[in-house]
Design a protein around this motif. Structure first.
Motif, PDB file in Angstrom:
ATOM      1  N   VAL A  48       0.810  -1.184   0.076  1.00 50.67           N
ATOM      2  CA  VAL A  48       0.192  -0.041  -0.063  1.00 50.67           C
ATOM      3  C   VAL A  48       0.943   1.328  -0.050  1.00 50.67           C
ATOM      4  O   VAL A  48       0.647   2.209  -0.693  1.00 50.67           O
ATOM      5  N   ALA A  49       1.787   1.254   0.945  1.00 50.99           N
ATOM      6  CA  ALA A  49       2.837   2.572   0.935  1.00 50.99           C
ATOM      7  C   ALA A  49       3.419   2.574  -0.352  1.00 50.99           C
ATOM      8  O   ALA A  49       3.776   3.773  -0.859  1.00 50.99           O
ATOM      9  N   GLU A  52       0.970   3.959  -3.163  1.00 48.18           N
ATOM     10  CA  GLU A  52       0.677   5.439  -2.620  1.00 48.18           C
ATOM     11  C   GLU A  52       2.067   6.323  -2.955  1.00 48.18           C
ATOM     12  O   GLU A  52       1.752   7.435  -3.257  1.00 48.18           O
ATOM     13  N   GLY A  53       3.292   5.711  -2.894  1.00 47.67           N
ATOM     14  CA  GLY A  53       4.467   6.590  -3.019  1.00 47.67           C
ATOM     15  C   GLY A  53       4.617   6.804  -4.459  1.00 47.67           C
ATOM     16  O   GLY A  53       5.447   7.653  -4.723  1.00 47.67           O
ATOM     17  N   PHE A  57      -1.876   9.357  -9.409  1.00 45.19           N
ATOM     18  CA  PHE A  57      -3.266   9.586  -8.901  1.00 45.19           C
ATOM     19  C   PHE A  57      -3.819  10.882  -9.768  1.00 45.19           C
ATOM     20  O   PHE A  57      -3.192  12.115  -9.498  1.00 45.19           O
ATOM     21  N   TYR A  60      -4.412  14.040  -7.518  1.00 45.38           N
ATOM     22  CA  TYR A  60      -3.082  14.753  -7.077  1.00 45.38           C
ATOM     23  C   TYR A  60      -2.774  15.264  -8.353  1.00 45.38           C
ATOM     24  O   TYR A  60      -2.021  16.835  -8.008  1.00 45.38           O
ATOM     25  N   ARG A  77       5.997  10.517 -10.876  1.00 39.73           N
ATOM     26  CA  ARG A  77       4.927   9.572 -10.882  1.00 39.73           C
ATOM     27  C   ARG A  77       4.630   8.916 -12.344  1.00 39.73           C
ATOM     28  O   ARG A  77       3.964   7.937 -12.486  1.00 39.73           O
ATOM     29  N   GLN A  86      -0.608  -3.858  -8.321  1.00 35.23           N
ATOM     30  CA  GLN A  86      -1.353  -4.072  -7.160  1.00 35.23           C
ATOM     31  C   GLN A  86      -1.294  -5.453  -6.745  1.00 35.23           C
ATOM     32  O   GLN A  86      -1.705  -5.506  -5.429  1.00 35.23           O
ATOM     33  N   PRO A 137      -6.687   5.522  -9.392  1.00 34.34           N
ATOM     34  CA  PRO A 137      -5.294   5.693  -9.692  1.00 34.34           C
ATOM     35  C   PRO A 137      -4.697   4.637 -10.651  1.00 34.34           C
ATOM     36  O   PRO A 137      -5.644   3.781 -11.110  1.00 34.34           O
TER      37      PRO A 137
END
Length: 239
Positions: A48-49, A52-53, A57, A60, A77, A86, A137
């Motif tokens: 998950v981290a 997200e990192g 997104f 965002y 990104r 995932q 995302p």
């Protein structure tokens, strides 16, 4: 007379390893963490981290773009999302497709051209995706893989491979990929209606990034293929 020194498997070009090794390394660490083999209890949240990192997104991106904050955190990104997945299965398919398509394209294109097609297709796929999709995302190698499919289609279309000119096969891969996406989209839409107890299932819009990546890879091939830039110059001069 047989040459016994020939390798049973053709070696992969270095550029293909350059693309897949980060995917393999990241997924190996995350899989070991989820299996409880490294990192302890805290490692359960590593995927998950990581997503997200390093994921892309749309919300965002739009917020930062409207504020004019085009910093490294935002721009990286557009590339980094292509190397995180995932699920382990998603990563496995991403690696296998990158290996297969990258090897084929690298037999015709220079190594730098293969890397450029993958990376630029991922960037363009994310850019178009972020412009059209609201909040879902984007993760995974597939927009970059679609770019390699575009280059593969270009090679077949132009008859640059040893397989000879096969224009009827040039766009079969992307057609198959889009058909799979449509099937999955229908499944995700119909299943909750047929079985309400399942609850809502998110409809994937990744095909937008993948289709954009395909067209980017195909178009870019006009420039980065062997003699492609010289051929493009000649055409522009004729006009």
């Amino acid at each position: 007379m047989q040459d016994h020194d020939i390798a049973p498997i053709n070696p992969l070009p270095p550029v293909v390893w350059l693309l897949v090794l980060p995917m393999i390394g990241i997924e190996l660490v995350l899989s070991l963490a989820e299996a409880g083999m490294i990192g302890g209890r805290a490692a359960i949240g590593w995927r998950v981290a990581m997503l997200e990192g390093f994921g892309f997104f749309p919300d965002y991106w739009r917020q930062q773009a409207q504020a004019g904050a085009f910093d490294f955190e935002l721009l990286r990104r557009f590339v980094s999302f292509a190397f995180v997945h995932q699920t382990t299965m998603s990563a496995l398919f991403g690696v296998v497709l990158t290996l297969a398509l990258g090897k084929f394209v690298a037999e015709v294109f220079a190594g730098w051209a293969v890397a450029l097609v993958f990376v630029v297709s991922a960037v363009v796929g994310a850019l178009v995706y972020g412009s059209l999709v609201q909040s879902q995302p984007l993760f995974g190698a597939y927009p970059g893989v679609a770019g390699l499919i575009g280059a593969f289609s270009f090679v077949l279309w132009k008859g640059l491979s040893r397989m000879g000119p096969q224009p009827q096969r040039a766009f079969s891969l992307i057609g198959g990929l889009m058909a799979i996406q449509v099937v999955f989209g229908l499944v995700f839409t119909l299943l909750p209606k047929l079985f309400p107890s399942m609850g809502p299932m998110p409809l994937g819009w990744d095909w937008i990034a993948e289709l954009s990546g395909f067209f980017c890879g195909f178009g870019l091939s006009f420039v980065v293929s062997p003699n492609g830039f010289a051929s493009l110059q000649a055409r522009l001069r004729q006009r």
